[in-house]
Design a protein around this motif. Structure first.
Motif, short mmCIF file in Angstrom:
data_model
loop_
_atom_site.label_atom_id
_atom_site.label_comp_id
_atom_site.label_asym_id
_atom_site.label_seq_id
_atom_site.Cartn_x
_atom_site.Cartn_y
_atom_site.Cartn_z
N LEU A 1 -37.09 46.51 4.50
CA LEU A 1 -36.95 45.30 4.29
C LEU A 1 -36.49 44.98 2.88
CD1 LEU A 1 -37.09 42.28 5.45
CD2 LEU A 1 -39.23 42.14 4.49
N ARG A 2 -36.87 45.91 1.64
CA ARG A 2 -36.22 45.69 0.43
C ARG A 2 -34.75 45.98 0.55
NH1 ARG A 2 -35.73 49.53 -3.67
NH2 ARG A 2 -35.66 48.60 -5.70
N GLU A 3 -34.48 47.10 1.43
CA GLU A 3 -33.22 47.61 1.32
C GLU A 3 -32.15 46.54 1.89
OE1 GLU A 3 -34.22 52.36 1.58
OE2 GLU A 3 -33.31 51.59 3.36
N TYR A 4 -32.89 45.97 3.13
CA TYR A 4 -31.98 45.17 4.00
C TYR A 4 -31.50 43.90 3.11
CZ TYR A 4 -30.84 41.87 7.76
OH TYR A 4 -30.30 40.82 8.66
N TYR A 5 -32.65 43.36 2.40
CA TYR A 5 -32.42 42.19 1.41
C TYR A 5 -31.63 42.49 0.54
CZ TYR A 5 -35.79 39.20 3.63
OH TYR A 5 -36.68 38.60 4.70
N GLY A 6 -31.44 43.71 -0.11
CA GLY A 6 -30.64 44.20 -1.25
C GLY A 6 -29.14 44.03 -0.85
N MET A 7 -29.08 44.67 0.42
CA MET A 7 -27.44 44.67 0.93
C MET A 7 -27.01 43.08 1.33
SD MET A 7 -27.23 47.68 3.69
CE MET A 7 -28.61 47.26 4.58
N GLY B 1 -39.10 36.67 -2.04
CA GLY B 1 -40.57 36.34 -2.10
C GLY B 1 -41.05 35.91 -0.61
N ILE B 2 -40.47 34.88 -0.05
CA ILE B 2 -40.92 34.29 1.27
C ILE B 2 -40.81 35.45 2.09
CG2 ILE B 2 -40.36 32.58 2.97
CD1 ILE B 2 -39.48 30.74 0.83
N GLY B 3 -39.67 36.10 2.27
CA GLY B 3 -39.58 37.22 2.96
C GLY B 3 -40.65 38.16 3.08
N PHE B 4 -41.08 38.50 1.86
CA PHE B 4 -42.13 39.70 1.78
C PHE B 4 -43.36 39.02 2.02
CE2 PHE B 4 -38.89 42.24 -0.68
CZ PHE B 4 -39.00 43.33 -0.11
N GLY B 5 -43.52 37.87 1.61
CA GLY B 5 -44.91 37.28 2.19
C GLY B 5 -44.85 37.14 3.55
N ALA B 6 -44.19 36.81 4.33
CA ALA B 6 -44.34 36.78 5.81
C ALA B 6 -44.27 38.27 6.28
CB ALA B 6 -42.84 36.08 6.37
N ALA B 7 -43.57 39.12 5.82
CA ALA B 7 -43.73 40.42 6.17
C ALA B 7 -45.20 41.07 6.00
CB ALA B 7 -42.58 41.23 5.58
N ILE B 8 -45.70 40.83 5.08
CA ILE B 8 -47.00 41.35 4.79
C ILE B 8 -48.04 40.70 5.59
CG2 ILE B 8 -48.98 41.20 3.05
CD1 ILE B 8 -46.86 41.96 0.94
N SER C 1 -26.47 24.09 -2.43
CA SER C 1 -27.34 25.09 -1.65
C SER C 1 -26.71 26.09 -0.51
CB SER C 1 -28.47 24.11 -0.97
OG SER C 1 -27.76 23.29 -0.09
N THR C 2 -27.67 26.74 -0.11
CA THR C 2 -26.97 28.03 0.75
C THR C 2 -28.23 28.15 1.93
OG1 THR C 2 -27.81 29.73 -0.61
CG2 THR C 2 -25.62 29.19 -0.82
N ALA C 3 -28.67 26.79 2.43
CA ALA C 3 -29.58 26.90 3.29
C ALA C 3 -29.34 27.95 4.47
CB ALA C 3 -29.99 25.63 3.77
N LEU C 4 -28.33 27.70 5.01
CA LEU C 4 -27.85 28.30 6.52
C LEU C 4 -27.99 30.00 6.47
CD1 LEU C 4 -25.16 26.06 8.06
CD2 LEU C 4 -27.68 26.14 8.59
N ARG C 5 -27.10 30.21 5.11
CA ARG C 5 -27.22 31.69 4.90
C ARG C 5 -28.68 32.45 4.49
NH1 ARG C 5 -21.90 32.11 1.15
NH2 ARG C 5 -22.81 30.13 0.38
N ASN C 6 -29.20 31.42 3.72
CA ASN C 6 -30.57 31.91 3.07
C ASN C 6 -31.51 32.22 4.30
OD1 ASN C 6 -32.92 32.64 1.72
ND2 ASN C 6 -32.61 30.72 0.24
N VAL C 7 -31.53 30.99 5.14
CA VAL C 7 -32.59 31.12 6.32
C VAL C 7 -32.26 32.17 7.19
CG1 VAL C 7 -33.36 29.73 8.24
CG2 VAL C 7 -33.31 28.81 6.35
N GLY C 8 -30.94 32.34 7.51
CA GLY C 8 -30.44 33.46 8.48
C GLY C 8 -30.83 34.83 7.80
N GLY C 9 -30.56 35.01 6.57
CA GLY C 9 -30.63 36.37 6.03
C GLY C 9 -32.18 36.66 5.77
N THR C 10 -33.12 35.60 5.41
CA THR C 10 -34.70 35.88 5.10
C THR C 10 -35.11 36.13 6.44
OG1 THR C 10 -34.62 34.39 3.20
CG2 THR C 10 -36.76 35.13 4.21
N THR C 11 -34.93 35.23 7.55
CA THR C 11 -35.62 35.69 8.86
C THR C 11 -35.18 36.81 9.74
OG1 THR C 11 -34.28 33.99 9.92
CG2 THR C 11 -36.20 32.90 8.99
N SER C 12 -33.85 36.97 9.55
CA SER C 12 -33.35 38.28 10.28
C SER C 12 -33.91 39.54 9.80
CB SER C 12 -31.88 38.22 10.00
OG SER C 12 -31.30 38.32 8.85
#
Length: 271
Positions: A46-52, A62-69, A109-120
Motif C-alpha cells: 500500500l505504501r508503494e501504491y500511494y507513493g506512485m 494516514g486515513i488509508g493506512f488507518g483503514a488498512a490496519i 481541493s482535490t476530493a475526487l482524486r484523493n477519494v479515488g486514490g485512497t480507497t482504490s
C-alpha cells in the motif's frame, strides 16, 4: 552485457527463493505468522501504491493506512464482510472531510482524486491480502494457498523464460511492450502443469486442481498487466526497490492479489 544479465538473473533468483521459503513456511505454519506476514506485505505494498499516486496528486495516506490496519486486524477476529464495507465508507467520508477543510483553508481541493486514490489502494491491495489471510482458515486452506502461490510462481517463471526465448507476438504493447502471447500461453501451461504435479504429489483428484491452475494462469497474468498499466500511467519503472531483481512488493505480488481474490470468492463465498 551478458555478465550484467546473468548478475540480474542471479539476484532475481536469490530474492525469489527467499520469498518462496518465507511464504511456504507461512502457509504451512499458518496462525499468527501467516497473518503478520501477509499484513506486512499488504501495508508495504500500500505504501508503494500511494507513493506512485502521490507523484500526480495528494493522497490521504494516514486515513488509508488507518483503514488498512483496521481491515487487516478484522481478519484476526471476524470474517464478516460488513466490517470491510463500513471501513471503506468511513474512510471515504474522512477523506471528504479533510478536503472540505483544505478548501476552506487554502481555497482549493482535490476530493475526487484523493477519494479515488485512497480507497482504490484499499480495494486493490489491502482487501485482496485480507482474503488471502482468511483462505488459510478454510479446511482446505493449506492446499488452496500452496496451489495459489506455486502456480503463480510457475506461471511467472514459464512466461518470463518462454517470452524471452520465443516471444514474437506482442500481448499488450501499449501497456507492457515486452509481454508476448507466447509468454502468456507458456505461463498458463506452466501453471496447469504445476497444479497437475501438486495433485499427483498429494494424491488428490486432478480435475479441481487443474481448474485452479488454469484460473491462476489467466487471472495472475491479468493482474500483472493491471499493475503494468498503473506504472505506465504514473511514469515509474518499478513500484519500489525493496526486492533485488524484482523491484517492489507490488511488482512481485501483482499476480497473486487477483487470483487470491477469485480463490476466496470460489472457496469461501460460493462453495
Amino acid at each position: 552485457m551478458r555478465y550484467k544479465l546473468d548478475d540480474e538473473l542471479l539476484k532475481r533468483t536469490a530474492s525469489g527463493l527467499v520469498l518462496a521459503v518465507a511464504f511456504l513456511s507461512g502457509i504451512y505454519i499458518g496462525g499468527i505468522y501467516w497473518q503478520l506476514l501477509c499484513s506486512a506485505i499488504a501495508l508495504l505494498s500500500l505504501r508503494e501504491y500511494y507513493g506512485m499516486l502521490s507523484i500526480h496528486f495528494h493522497v490521504s495516506k494516514g486515513i488509508g493506512f488507518g483503514a488498512a490496519i483496521t481491515i487487516l486486524s478484522a481478519t484476526w477476529c471476524s470474517t464478516r464482510a460488513e466490517i470491510y464495507l463500513v471501513v471503506l465508507v468511513v474512510s471515504t467520508f474522512a477523506v471528504f472531510i479533510c478536503e472540505i477543510i483544505r478548501r476552506e483553508l487554502k481555497g482549493h481541493s482535490t476530493a475526487l482524486r484523493n477519494v479515488g486514490g485512497t480507497t482504490s489502494g484499499l480495494l486493490y491491495v489491502v482487501l485482496p491480502w485480507s482474503f488471502i489471510i482468511q483462505l488459510r482458515f478454510n479446511p482446505l486452506g493449506l492446499i488452496l494457498l500452496l496451489t495459489l502461490f506455486a502456480c503463480t510462481w510457475s506461471c511467472d517463471v514459464a512466461a518470463f523464460f518462454a517470452g524471452k526465448k520465443w516471444g514474437r507476438a506482442p500481448l499488450s504493447p501499449a501497456v507492457s511492450p515486452k509481454k508476448t502471447w507466447e509468454g502468456f500461453f507458456s505461463g498458463l501451461l506452466g501453471s496447469i502443469l504445476c497444479a497437475t504435479f501438486i495433485a499427483y504429489a498429494l494424491a488428490l483428484p486432478p480435475f479441481p486442481l487443474v481448474l485452479m491452475g488454469t484460473l491462476v494462469g489467466i487471472a495472475g497474468q491479468l493482474g500483472d498487466l493491471s499493475e503494468s498499466l498503473l506504472k505506465r500511467e504514473t511514469g515509474v519503472k518499478d513500484s519500489g526497490h525493496l526486492i533485488p531483481g524484482h523491484g517492489g512488493l507490488l511488482d512481485r505480488f501483482d499476480s497473486i492479489i487477483l487470483s487470491g481474490t477469485l480463490f476466496y470468492l470460489l472457496f469461501e463465498l460460493l462453495l
